[in-house]
Structures are given as structure tokens and as C-alpha cells.
Design a protein around this motif. Structure first.
Motif, PDB file in Angstrom:
ATOM      1  N   VAL A 244       0.864  -1.180   0.000  1.00  0.00           N
ATOM      2  CA  VAL A 244       0.000   0.000   0.000  1.00  0.00           C
ATOM      3  C   VAL A 244       0.902   1.232   0.000  1.00  0.00           C
ATOM      4  CG1 VAL A 244      -1.769   1.286   1.256  1.00  0.00           C
ATOM      5  CG2 VAL A 244      -1.825  -1.227   1.237  1.00  0.00           C
ATOM      6  N   CYS A 245       0.795   2.027  -1.058  1.00  0.00           N
ATOM      7  CA  CYS A 245       1.670   3.186  -1.246  1.00  0.00           C
ATOM      8  C   CYS A 245       0.868   4.462  -0.991  1.00  0.00           C
ATOM      9  CB  CYS A 245       2.208   3.161  -2.681  1.00  0.00           C
ATOM     10  SG  CYS A 245       3.231   4.568  -3.117  1.00  0.00           S
ATOM     11  N   HIS A 246       1.593   5.505  -0.612  1.00  0.00           N
ATOM     12  CA  HIS A 246       1.010   6.833  -0.424  1.00  0.00           C
ATOM     13  C   HIS A 246       0.203   7.262  -1.657  1.00  0.00           C
ATOM     14  CE1 HIS A 246       0.804  10.899   1.140  1.00  0.00           C
ATOM     15  NE2 HIS A 246       1.166  11.339  -0.053  1.00  0.00           N
ATOM     16  N   THR A 247       0.686   6.875  -2.831  1.00  0.00           N
ATOM     17  CA  THR A 247       0.008   7.273  -4.074  1.00  0.00           C
ATOM     18  C   THR A 247      -1.392   6.647  -4.161  1.00  0.00           C
ATOM     19  OG1 THR A 247       2.200   7.119  -5.034  1.00  0.00           O
ATOM     20  CG2 THR A 247       0.412   7.530  -6.551  1.00  0.00           C
ATOM     21  N   ASP A 248      -1.506   5.373  -3.781  1.00  0.00           N
ATOM     22  CA  ASP A 248      -2.833   4.731  -3.770  1.00  0.00           C
ATOM     23  C   ASP A 248      -3.783   5.518  -2.879  1.00  0.00           C
ATOM     24  OD1 ASP A 248      -2.051   2.373  -5.263  1.00  0.00           O
ATOM     25  OD2 ASP A 248      -1.009   1.698  -3.461  1.00  0.00           O
TER      26      ASP A 248
ATOM     27  N   GLY B 170      -3.091  -0.249  -6.707  1.00  0.00           N
ATOM     28  CA  GLY B 170      -2.009  -1.134  -6.281  1.00  0.00           C
ATOM     29  C   GLY B 170      -0.961  -1.313  -7.355  1.00  0.00           C
ATOM     30  N   HIS B 171       0.287  -0.905  -7.057  1.00  0.00           N
ATOM     31  CA  HIS B 171       1.351  -0.982  -8.064  1.00  0.00           C
ATOM     32  C   HIS B 171       2.655  -1.515  -7.470  1.00  0.00           C
ATOM     33  CE1 HIS B 171       1.384   3.017  -6.142  1.00  0.00           C
ATOM     34  NE2 HIS B 171       2.685   2.833  -6.114  1.00  0.00           N
ATOM     35  N   GLU B 172       2.558  -2.126  -6.278  1.00  0.00           N
ATOM     36  CA  GLU B 172       3.772  -2.667  -5.654  1.00  0.00           C
ATOM     37  C   GLU B 172       3.600  -4.178  -5.555  1.00  0.00           C
ATOM     38  OE1 GLU B 172       6.055   0.195  -2.716  1.00  0.00           O
ATOM     39  OE2 GLU B 172       5.083  -1.414  -1.623  1.00  0.00           O
TER      40      GLU B 172
ATOM     41  N   ALA C 160       9.087  -3.300  -5.794  1.00  0.00           N
ATOM     42  CA  ALA C 160       8.428  -2.744  -6.979  1.00  0.00           C
ATOM     43  C   ALA C 160       8.376  -1.224  -6.976  1.00  0.00           C
ATOM     44  CB  ALA C 160       7.020  -3.327  -7.116  1.00  0.00           C
ATOM     45  N   ASP C 161       8.468  -0.607  -5.795  1.00  0.00           N
ATOM     46  CA  ASP C 161       8.361   0.852  -5.747  1.00  0.00           C
ATOM     47  C   ASP C 161       9.182   1.453  -4.596  1.00  0.00           C
ATOM     48  OD1 ASP C 161       7.587   3.501  -5.959  1.00  0.00           O
ATOM     49  OD2 ASP C 161       5.558   3.186  -5.229  1.00  0.00           O
ATOM     50  N   ALA C 162       8.880   1.068  -3.351  1.00  0.00           N
ATOM     51  CA  ALA C 162       9.456   1.757  -2.183  1.00  0.00           C
ATOM     52  C   ALA C 162      10.976   1.651  -2.113  1.00  0.00           C
ATOM     53  CB  ALA C 162       8.839   1.220  -0.893  1.00  0.00           C
TER      54      ALA C 162
ATOM     55  N   LYS D  48       4.313   0.721   9.739  1.00  0.00           N
ATOM     56  CA  LYS D  48       5.138   0.073   8.717  1.00  0.00           C
ATOM     57  C   LYS D  48       4.389   0.080   7.393  1.00  0.00           C
ATOM     58  CE  LYS D  48       7.342  -2.972  12.071  1.00  0.00           C
ATOM     59  NZ  LYS D  48       7.675  -4.359  12.417  1.00  0.00           N
ATOM     60  N   ARG D  49       5.108  -0.260   6.302  1.00  0.00           N
ATOM     61  CA  ARG D  49       4.435  -0.368   5.018  1.00  0.00           C
ATOM     62  C   ARG D  49       3.634  -1.658   5.005  1.00  0.00           C
ATOM     63  NH1 ARG D  49       5.446   3.025   0.831  1.00  0.00           N
ATOM     64  NH2 ARG D  49       4.977   2.416  -1.300  1.00  0.00           N
ATOM     65  N   VAL D  50       2.344  -1.542   4.707  1.00  0.00           N
ATOM     66  CA  VAL D  50       1.486  -2.721   4.719  1.00  0.00           C
ATOM     67  C   VAL D  50       1.497  -3.385   3.342  1.00  0.00           C
ATOM     68  CG1 VAL D  50      -0.891  -3.551   4.963  1.00  0.00           C
ATOM     69  CG2 VAL D  50       0.005  -1.842   6.552  1.00  0.00           C
TER      70      VAL D  50
HETATM   71 ZN   LIG Z   1       4.015   4.045  -5.091  1.00  0.00          ZN
END
Ligand SMILES: [Zn+2]
Ligand SMILES: [Zn+2]
Length: 364
Positions: free
Chosen positions: A45-49, A68-70, A159-161, A356-358
Motif C-alpha cells: 500500500v503506497c502513499h500514491t494509492d 495497487g502498483h507494488e 516494486a516501488d518503495a 510500517k508499510r502494509v
Molecule cells: Zn508508489
């Protein structure tokens, strides 16, 4: 020459409109030439989502779509019968370049204007789903047996972070002996920016964040000095930075490479205030505030402000290797949750309650 490759439907959490999610079944996808079907094992789950979902920031493909892109998963089908990909564990890069345009040919493919992004501009498909059809060409294959004890889902953040800071480090020509400031160092991207800077040889890494708990977590992973920003304004933060430099006998206004990962107004204003002689400021975080800055300072400082977008897929194998050999630690910074908890997770994120990043794992 298109052919349906699965008889099973794709299950997905679809954003019908900002703020509204529903669980849907999509028809079995048809794979175009070069495409493969990835069974998703984790999607971060990214800030962008969250900005698409909570703040109504427009997606390139209008809703309904799956965010969702990660994404990490296993290839379960391919358009071509001789594809070596089925059965392989893969990371799906967050940006998929066209490989044909001027930018792609110039080696700037991370900013290809025809690029496709899962969860934004890849039709209806995104990572908060059971499967996703994607072009096979740019997938980052996880070498068989190299993963060891690392859970496959954890590698979603590659994939992203983790890759986004890597591209930013390259943009800044980050090298051994550099002095680095990471603003938003406690965040999903900022924490990996800290680890990468140290791994790439930075002599000093200073991290600044409003969340002192998250900052404390990063401290054991490459931070030389943490500045908790809560309640402080730009002037006070600059003073805190200067006093640290004084104790370490470091020049506060020469040669720092600053990575602004927070996207916040204060973070960006601080980054500009800290930019000094022959310094570089790389803008990694996204925000919507407008700031005033006398750009003649760049002339006087012989300094640079650089933007950095995503990461070219060709860099993914190097970044993955850093994670596989433990130079970048993933486990302390991620938390795995079932995808059915997506509404609760998005809501908790909105209230700043995630430490944390979920990573959501499909449980349809
Ligand atoms: Zn992202
Ligand atoms: Zn292109």
C-alpha cells in the motif's frame, strides 16, 4: 493473435469512485503478445494509492479500476508457449516503459510518456487483486532459491518503495563519502532511501521526520543522526541541523545531497532552506503545495534541484540483489495483512496509524 489463457476469473478490490471499494470478479483476461498473467502474492500500500483513494487525485484510467502498483507474484500463464516465465517468481515494476520512444531510447525510460502503470494506467488492472496481466518483458525475475527465508510477499516493496529511492540516488550520482540528508526518513520510501544511501557508501546520513517512532526504527539501519521534526518549524529544524554539523565538524552548507521524500510543505521548504553550495536536492516525494524560492540561489550556490520519477526496470535486478543479500533490510519495515482488510488498512493510513508499510496478500 490474442487468446484467453485462464478459465478462472480475476478477483479484485476495485475503486468504484474515490473513497469507495468493492470486491468484484473480472472475466478471465486475454493476453496480448508478450503478456503474461501473474498470480499476485503481495501488493504494498503506497502513499500514491491513498491519494487516489482519499484525496481524489485523478488516476490516468478513470474509475472503476483496481489500485495497487507494488506487486510481487508468480507467473502462471504466458501468451507465447515458449515463454520461460511461467512458474517464476517475479516483481512487477511500478512503471512499464514503451521501449520505443525518444525518452526510452535516451535511457530515460523511467519517465517514458507512454509508460503503463499497474493500478493507474494499465486498464482496469492493479495489484489489489488475485491476478494481473502484464507485459512480460520488464518483469524482474527472482532467482530461484535466492530468496532464502525472505517471504515472497515482502519483496513487493522492491516494486516501488526500494527502487524509487535507488533511481533518486542515481539521479544525484550518490557515491562513496557523500553527505546525505533524507527528509521524511521515517516513511515507506524515506526509510529505504536511508538504507540505500548508506549501502551506496554515504559517509553521513541525517534523517528528519515528524514521526519520532518511525525515525527511531530507521536509526539502526544507516542513520547517523535523527532529527525529530514534530512541532518544529523550518528555522528551528535548520538550527538543529546546524548544531549537529557543528558537533561533528561538518560544513552545514557545503555539498549535501538532500532527498525530499515527505512531499509535505514543511519538508519541501526545509529541503530548499538546507540546499547549499554545490548541493543537490532530489525531489522524491509528491505534494500539491506551491513554495516560493529565489532560484538565483542555485546560481550562487552552483547547486541543483532534480526531480526523480519511479525507476527504470533495468535497475531492478541490482536493487533486488541488495535486498536478497541483506544489505537492505525489508522485514523490520513491512507488515503483511490479508487483502480482505483493505478498507481498514486504507482507513488506518488516512489517520496516520500505520507504523510500517502494509503489504496485502490475496485471500479471495
Ligand atoms: Zn508508489
Ligand atoms: Zn517510451
Amino acid at each position: 493473435m490474442e487468446k484467453p489463457v485462464t478459465s478462472e476469473a480475476i478477483h479484485a478490490w476495485q475503486m468504484v469512485a474515490p473513497g469507495e471499494l468493492r470486491c468484484v470478479s473480472l472475466p478471465p483476461p486475454t493476453l496480448a503478445a508478450g503478456e503474461v498473467l501473474v498470480e499476485i502474492h503481495g501488493c504494498g500500500v503506497c502513499h500514491t494509492d491513498l491519494s487516489y483513494f482519499h484525496d481524489g487525485v485523478p488516476t490516468r484510467q478513470a474509475p472503476p479500476l483496481t489500485l495497487g502498483h507494488e506487486i510481487v507474484g508468480v507467473v502462471v500463464a504466458a501468451a507465447e508457449s515458449d515463454s520461460p516465465l511461467p512458474g517464476r517468481e517475479v516483481i512487477v515494476p511500478a512503471v512499464l516503459p514503451c521501449h520505443a520512444c525518444e525518452l526510452c531510447r535516451a535511457g530515460r525510460e523511467n519517465r517514458c510518456l507512454q509508460q503503463r502503470m499497474p493500478g493507474n494506467s494499465l486498464g482496469i488492472y492493479g495489484g489489489f487483486a488475485s491476478h494481473i496481466p502484464v507485459p512480460g518483458r520488464d518483469l524482474c525475475v527472482i532467482p530461484a532459491a535466492a530468496r532464502g527465508e525472505i517471504p515472497l510477499a515482502h519483496l513487493a516493496v522492491v516494486a516501488d518503495a526500494v527502487t524509487t529511492p535507488y533511481q533518486a540516488a542515481r539521479r544525484a550520482a550518490l557515491a562513496s563519502g557523500d553527505r546525505v540528508i533524507v527528509i521524511g526518513a521515517g516513511g515507506g520510501v524515506g526509510g529505504y532511501m536511508v538504507q540505500l544511501a548508506k549501502t551506496l557508501g554515504a559517509a553521513t546520513v541525517v534523517g528528519i521526520d515528524v514521526d519520532s517512532q518511525r525515525l527511531a526504527l530507521v536509526q539502526a539501519y544507516g542513520l547517523d543522526h535523527a532529527i525529530a521534526a514534530g512541532g518544529l518549524d523550518v528555522t528551528q529544524l535548520k538550527a538543529a541541523f546546524r548544531s549537529y554539523c557543528q558537533t561533528q565538524q561538518l560544513p552545514a552548507n557545503v555539498g549535501w545531497k538532500i532527498f525530499e521524500c515527505s512531499g509535505s510543505r514543511t519538508g519541501q521548504a526545509l529541503a530548499l532552506a538546507l540546499l547549499g553550495f554545490v548541493g543537490k536536492l532530489v525531489v522524491v516525494g509528491y505534494g500539491t503545495d506551491e513554495l516560493r524560492y529565489n532560484i538565483s540561489r542555485l546560481m550562487a550556490f552552483d547547486a541543483e534541484i532534480i526531480g526523480s520519477w519511479g525507476c527504470a526496470p533495468r535497475h531492478y535486478p541490482q536493487v533486488l540483489q541488495l535486498c536478497l543479500d541483506g544489505r537492505i533490510a525489508l522485514e523490520p519495515f513491512v507488515e503483511v495483512q490479508p487483502m480482505s482488510a483493505i478498507r481498514e488498512v486504507f482507513e488506518a493510513a488516512r489517520h496516520g496509524e500505520l507504523r510500517k508499510r502494509v503489504i496485502l496478500t490475496p485471500d479471495f
